[in-house]
Design a protein around this motif. Structure first.
Motif, short mmCIF file in Angstrom:
data_model
loop_
_atom_site.label_atom_id
_atom_site.label_comp_id
_atom_site.label_asym_id
_atom_site.label_seq_id
_atom_site.Cartn_x
_atom_site.Cartn_y
_atom_site.Cartn_z
N THR A 101 124.41 89.67 29.64
CA THR A 101 124.62 88.50 30.52
C THR A 101 125.96 88.08 30.23
O THR A 101 126.48 88.23 29.15
N VAL B 198 123.55 84.91 33.51
CA VAL B 198 123.37 86.00 34.40
C VAL B 198 123.47 87.32 34.02
O VAL B 198 124.36 87.38 33.33
N GLU C 250 118.41 96.68 39.55
CA GLU C 250 117.21 95.61 40.21
C GLU C 250 117.45 94.20 39.85
O GLU C 250 117.15 93.40 40.63
N ILE C 251 117.84 94.16 38.60
CA ILE C 251 118.04 92.83 37.96
C ILE C 251 119.32 92.14 37.73
O ILE C 251 119.71 91.36 37.17
N GLY D 111 122.69 90.47 38.50
CA GLY D 111 122.95 89.08 39.20
C GLY D 111 121.98 88.01 38.95
O GLY D 111 121.88 87.00 39.50
N GLU D 112 120.78 88.37 38.57
CA GLU D 112 119.51 87.66 38.28
C GLU D 112 119.90 86.61 36.98
O GLU D 112 120.48 87.08 35.85
N LYS D 113 119.19 85.44 37.10
CA LYS D 113 119.44 84.52 35.83
C LYS D 113 118.18 84.70 34.93
O LYS D 113 117.00 85.52 35.25
N SER E 244 114.90 83.35 35.54
CA SER E 244 114.04 83.93 36.72
C SER E 244 113.33 85.41 36.29
O SER E 244 112.32 85.84 37.21
N LEU E 245 113.76 86.08 35.39
CA LEU E 245 113.36 87.53 34.90
C LEU E 245 111.74 87.19 34.25
O LEU E 245 111.18 88.29 33.99
N TYR F 175 109.62 88.18 36.63
CA TYR F 175 109.99 89.31 37.27
C TYR F 175 108.62 90.01 37.28
O TYR F 175 107.81 90.39 36.52
#
Length: 129
Positions: A63, A68, A89-90, A92-94, A97-98, A101
């Motif tokens: 990250t 991110v 797939e993940i 760019g995700e924070k 938010s995972l 998931y």
């Protein structure tokens, strides 16, 4: 008598082959961790989920300082032939938010475990100043 010698010899050969293949898998693991840890800033977390029988999953997350996901790789499988693959797939995700998931339970557990390692690393860095 010769049957037992053949069985023992076969066992030794298979055991040696397993040792050799495990060595190559560990070499791939360490190389992946080295490559992913070369980023100048941010955090790296490694999570795993393994059953006694069945496939295991190892997830490596990198990250940035804003939590991110910059890069993710996963290794899953049952055998020593498993290797890391990109898991875009993940990207760019924070991290927050995972936590929700949607994935199969073992993959989800590996992601959560990697996030926990990142959080521990962040706390340790804050304590050190």
């Amino acid at each position: 008598m010769q049957t037992w010698i053949f069985i023992a010899l076969l066992f030794v050969i298979l055991w040696g082959l397993q040792f050799l293949l495990t060595h190559y898998q560990l070499k791939n693991y360490h190389q992946t961790i080295r490559e992913m840890s070369k980023r100048g800033s941010g955090y790296l977390g490694v999570g795993k989920s393994k059953r006694r029988f069945g496939k295991g999953v190892v997830m490596v997350l990198v990250t940035d300082m804003d939590d991110v996901v910059v890069e993710a790789r996963k290794m899953e499988g049952v055998t020593v032939f498993s290797r890391f693959e990109e898991f875009s797939e993940i990207a760019g995700e924070k991290l927050s938010s995972l936590l929700s998931y949607e994935a199969e339970p073992q993959l989800h557990q590996a992601i959560i475990s990697a996030i926990e390692k990142i959080e521990v690393t962040k706390v340790d860095k804050e304590r050190q100043g």
